[in-house]
Design a protein around this motif. Structure first.
Motif, short mmCIF file in Angstrom:
data_model
loop_
_atom_site.label_atom_id
_atom_site.label_comp_id
_atom_site.label_asym_id
_atom_site.label_seq_id
_atom_site.Cartn_x
_atom_site.Cartn_y
_atom_site.Cartn_z
N ARG A 1 0.83 -1.20 0.00
CA ARG A 1 0.00 0.00 0.00
C ARG A 1 0.87 1.26 0.00
NH1 ARG A 1 -3.11 -0.80 5.36
NH2 ARG A 1 -0.96 -1.36 5.93
N PRO A 2 0.34 2.38 -0.47
CA PRO A 2 1.10 3.65 -0.50
C PRO A 2 1.12 4.31 0.88
CG PRO A 2 -1.08 3.99 -1.45
CD PRO A 2 -0.97 2.52 -1.17
N VAL A 3 1.82 3.68 1.82
CA VAL A 3 1.92 4.19 3.18
C VAL A 3 3.40 4.30 3.54
CG1 VAL A 3 -0.29 3.20 3.89
CG2 VAL A 3 1.80 1.83 4.11
N LYS A 4 3.70 4.76 4.75
CA LYS A 4 5.09 4.78 5.22
C LYS A 4 5.54 3.33 5.38
CE LYS A 4 8.82 6.72 7.15
NZ LYS A 4 9.75 5.59 7.13
N ARG A 5 6.41 2.88 4.51
CA ARG A 5 6.76 1.46 4.44
C ARG A 5 8.27 1.22 4.36
NH1 ARG A 5 4.98 3.48 -0.24
NH2 ARG A 5 6.09 3.02 -2.18
N HIS A 6 9.06 2.30 4.50
CA HIS A 6 10.51 2.19 4.44
C HIS A 6 11.12 2.70 5.74
CE1 HIS A 6 9.29 2.32 0.14
NE2 HIS A 6 10.27 1.45 -0.01
N PRO A 7 12.37 2.35 6.00
CA PRO A 7 13.01 2.71 7.29
C PRO A 7 13.23 4.21 7.47
CG PRO A 7 14.15 0.88 6.22
CD PRO A 7 13.22 1.45 5.20
N THR A 8 13.32 4.57 8.75
CA THR A 8 13.74 5.91 9.16
C THR A 8 15.11 5.76 9.83
OG1 THR A 8 11.48 6.71 9.46
CG2 THR A 8 13.24 7.89 10.62
N VAL A 9 16.11 6.41 9.30
CA VAL A 9 17.49 6.29 9.78
C VAL A 9 17.88 7.61 10.43
CG1 VAL A 9 19.88 5.85 9.13
CG2 VAL A 9 18.03 4.64 7.96
N GLY A 10 18.35 7.53 11.68
CA GLY A 10 18.71 8.73 12.43
C GLY A 10 20.02 9.36 11.98
N ASP A 11 20.48 10.33 12.74
CA ASP A 11 21.71 11.04 12.43
C ASP A 11 22.94 10.20 12.81
OD1 ASP A 11 20.11 13.19 11.70
OD2 ASP A 11 20.29 14.17 13.66
N ARG A 12 24.01 10.40 12.03
CA ARG A 12 25.33 9.80 12.32
C ARG A 12 25.28 8.27 12.37
NH1 ARG A 12 24.12 13.84 15.37
NH2 ARG A 12 23.52 12.45 17.09
N VAL A 13 24.45 7.69 11.53
CA VAL A 13 24.33 6.23 11.47
C VAL A 13 25.26 5.70 10.38
CG1 VAL A 13 22.76 4.33 10.88
CG2 VAL A 13 21.98 6.20 12.35
N THR A 14 25.86 4.53 10.64
CA THR A 14 26.68 3.85 9.63
C THR A 14 25.98 2.57 9.21
OG1 THR A 14 28.73 4.72 10.56
CG2 THR A 14 28.90 2.77 9.16
N LEU A 15 25.80 2.40 7.90
CA LEU A 15 25.16 1.21 7.35
C LEU A 15 26.21 0.44 6.55
CD1 LEU A 15 21.83 2.86 6.09
CD2 LEU A 15 22.27 1.76 8.29
N GLY A 16 26.58 -0.74 7.06
CA GLY A 16 27.64 -1.53 6.44
C GLY A 16 27.24 -2.12 5.10
N ALA A 17 28.25 -2.63 4.40
CA ALA A 17 28.03 -3.18 3.07
C ALA A 17 27.00 -4.29 3.08
CB ALA A 17 29.36 -3.72 2.53
N ASN A 18 26.07 -4.23 2.12
CA ASN A 18 25.02 -5.23 1.92
C ASN A 18 24.04 -5.33 3.10
OD1 ASN A 18 25.93 -6.17 -0.70
ND2 ASN A 18 27.64 -7.11 0.39
N ALA A 19 24.00 -4.31 3.95
CA ALA A 19 23.00 -4.30 5.02
C ALA A 19 21.62 -4.09 4.40
CB ALA A 19 23.30 -3.19 6.02
N THR A 20 20.62 -4.81 4.92
CA THR A 20 19.25 -4.71 4.42
C THR A 20 18.33 -4.31 5.55
OG1 THR A 20 19.66 -6.41 2.74
CG2 THR A 20 17.37 -5.93 3.29
N LEU A 21 17.67 -3.18 5.40
CA LEU A 21 16.72 -2.68 6.39
C LEU A 21 15.35 -2.68 5.73
CD1 LEU A 21 19.61 -1.36 6.99
CD2 LEU A 21 18.36 0.28 8.36
N VAL A 22 14.38 -3.34 6.35
CA VAL A 22 13.09 -3.54 5.70
C VAL A 22 11.96 -3.06 6.60
CG1 VAL A 22 11.52 -5.22 4.66
CG2 VAL A 22 13.99 -5.53 4.44
N GLY A 23 11.04 -2.29 6.02
CA GLY A 23 9.82 -1.91 6.72
C GLY A 23 9.92 -0.57 7.41
N ASP A 24 8.80 -0.19 8.03
CA ASP A 24 8.71 1.08 8.74
C ASP A 24 9.34 0.95 10.12
OD1 ASP A 24 8.06 3.59 9.61
OD2 ASP A 24 5.93 3.17 9.93
#
Length: 227
Positions: free
Chosen positions: A111-134
């Motif tokens: 559905r067209p709703v908030k469906r992706h992650p919210t990432v805060g400040d100064r966050v590091t996302l490593g290689a091939n990391a997968t974040l799914v959903g709200d």
């Protein structure tokens, strides 16, 4: 605008130890992808959706980074190497975030709703990391390479694995923070020493307060049975 461009170049130089000069940083595909996103996002917010998606798809073809123009990226976001990075439409990314190649901020709702992650400040996302959903990744958190995150991450925590577990920092509990601590999951049950018998203790106390010795051998065994 030019202040933002200089800010992005300075961030890339400070974040990537391989960067030797500002001129070299200008060749970075991740930097190009963020700049193209800025233009596409500007068009998207003014209802020029087709033009915004056209820029987004051309950028994907040229850089290997696909950032939906509807996503909301903060300042000084740095995509290192960048190939294979995907950021969905309703994703929100804070300031000073670093993403490595293969990072996915994906959705879990058709559905067209908030469906992706919210990432805060100064966050590091490593290689091939997968974040799914709200979900929400708190400020100053780190997501390890290859981690699959489907629950909230506490601020300052480091999560790794599939599914991701807290290994350092944060409170690492399920009390509203989602991700379970790896230490908590593997912690053995405490044993009360007062209720556990000592296997080397051959004597026990009888109800009359006298100490009982080892049991007598059966009469049929005699002295030979005790030897």
């Amino acid at each position: 605008m030019f202040d933002r461009l200089r800010e992005d170049v300075r961030t890339a130089r400070e974040t990537d130890p391989a960067a030797k000069s500002s001129a070299e940083v200008l060749l970075y595909a991740g930097l190009h992808a963020v700049w193209a996103y800025r233009l596409a996002h500007w068009l998207w917010t003014r209802e020029f959706h087709f033009a915004a998606r056209l820029i987004s798809q051309l950028t994907r073809f040229l850089t290997g980074v696909e950032i939906h123009p509807g996503a909301d990226l903060g300042r000084r976001v740095f995509v290192d190497h960048g190939m294979g990075v995907v950021v969905g439409e309703t994703a929100e990314v804070g300031d000073d975030v670093v993403m490595y190649h293969g990072v996915t901020l994906g959705g879990d709702d058709p559905r067209p709703v908030k469906r992706h992650p919210t990432v805060g400040d100064r966050v590091t996302l490593g290689a091939n990391a997968t974040l799914v959903g709200d979900i929400t990744v708190g400020d100053d958190a780190s997501v390890g390479a290859g981690a699959v995150v489907v629950d909230d991450v506490p601020p300052g925590a480091t999560v790794v694995g599939n599914p991701a577990k807290v290994v350092d920092g944060g409170d690492g509990t399920d009390g509203g923070n989602g991700v379970e601590s790896a230490d908590e999951a593997s912690e053995p049950t405490a044993v009360d020493p007062e209720t556990t018998a000592d296997p080397d203790d051959e004597s026990t106390d009888d109800p009359d307060g006298e100490t009982a010795g080892p049991p007598e051998p059966p009469a049929c065994c005699g002295a030979a049975g005790a030897s």
